[in-house]
Scaffold this motif. Structure first.
Motif, short mmCIF file in Angstrom:
data_model
loop_
_atom_site.label_atom_id
_atom_site.label_comp_id
_atom_site.label_asym_id
_atom_site.label_seq_id
_atom_site.Cartn_x
_atom_site.Cartn_y
_atom_site.Cartn_z
N ALA A 50 123.80 23.98 -78.69
CA ALA A 50 122.74 22.83 -78.72
C ALA A 50 122.57 23.08 -77.13
O ALA A 50 123.24 23.52 -76.58
CB ALA A 50 123.58 21.74 -79.00
N LEU A 51 121.45 22.45 -76.82
CA LEU A 51 120.82 22.03 -75.60
C LEU A 51 121.19 20.82 -75.24
O LEU A 51 121.04 19.63 -76.68
CB LEU A 51 119.78 22.13 -75.16
N GLU A 87 120.66 18.71 -79.22
CA GLU A 87 119.94 19.27 -79.63
C GLU A 87 120.18 20.50 -80.30
O GLU A 87 120.34 21.27 -79.48
CB GLU A 87 118.48 19.05 -78.31
N GLU A 88 120.63 20.22 -81.40
CA GLU A 88 121.05 21.99 -82.17
C GLU A 88 119.83 22.49 -82.44
O GLU A 88 118.87 22.66 -82.49
CB GLU A 88 121.57 20.99 -83.36
N GLN A 115 128.93 28.17 -72.38
CA GLN A 115 128.14 27.68 -71.52
C GLN A 115 127.47 29.27 -71.27
O GLN A 115 127.95 30.19 -70.71
CB GLN A 115 127.85 27.03 -70.43
N GLU A 116 125.81 29.36 -71.54
CA GLU A 116 125.67 30.47 -71.34
C GLU A 116 125.21 31.14 -69.91
O GLU A 116 125.57 30.50 -69.22
CB GLU A 116 124.16 30.50 -71.95
N ARG A 149 125.18 25.38 -74.29
CA ARG A 149 126.73 25.07 -75.05
C ARG A 149 126.84 25.70 -76.58
O ARG A 149 125.98 24.84 -77.17
CB ARG A 149 126.97 24.43 -74.30
N CYS A 150 127.93 26.13 -76.49
CA CYS A 150 127.53 26.03 -77.73
C CYS A 150 129.69 26.02 -78.70
O CYS A 150 130.50 26.38 -77.48
CB CYS A 150 128.40 27.65 -78.09
#
Length: 105
Positions: free
Chosen positions: A21-22, A32-33, A84-85, A96-97
Motif C-alpha cells: 500500500a501507499l 491505499e492498497e 519498504q521499497e 510499503r508491504c
C-alpha cells in the motif's frame, strides 16, 4: 574488493502473504492498497505473485528480487514482516508491504 557491496548476513523473510500500500491522505483513507504489488513468501528465498514465481535475496536488511516477475525490485526490511521499497540509489520510496498472514490455500 570482494564483498564490499554486501550489506550483512544472508537471511529469509517470514513466510506468508504480503499486502502492499501507499500512505493515504489526512482527508481520506490512511492507506491505499495496491493489490497488483502484493506477493507471498512461499519458502526458502522464494516468492509468488499473480504473474508467477521467483526468488529473492535478503542481505542484512536489503531485499533484492533476483528472478521472476519482481526481478530487480528492491526493498528494505524495516521490521519483521514490514518492507519498504527502495530506488536504485538506496533511497526509500513510499510503497510499503506488510505480512498480512499465512499463505492462503
Amino acid at each position: 574488493m570482494p564483498g564490499a557491496q554486501a550489506q550483512g548476513r544472508l537471511g529469509l523473510l517470514p513466510q506468508g502473504e504480503y499486502v502492499c500500500a501507499l500512505p493515504g491522505s489526512a482527508t481520506g483513507a490512511a492507506w491505499e492498497e495496491l493489490p497488483a504489488h502484493n506477493f507471498a513468501i512461499t519458502g526458502a528465498s522464494s516468492y509468488r505473485t499473480d504473474k508467477g514465481s521467483g526468488t529473492y535475496l535478503l542481505e542484512g536488511k536489503r531485499v533484492t528480487f533476483t528472478r521472476g516477475p519482481m526481478k530487480g525490485h528492491r526493498m528494505m526490511l524495516l521490521s519483521s514482516g514490514l518492507l519498504q521499497e527502495m530506488d536504485r540509489n538506496g533511497k526509500l520510496g513510499r510503497l510499503r508491504c506488510h505480512r498480512a498472514g499465512p499463505i492462503a490455500s
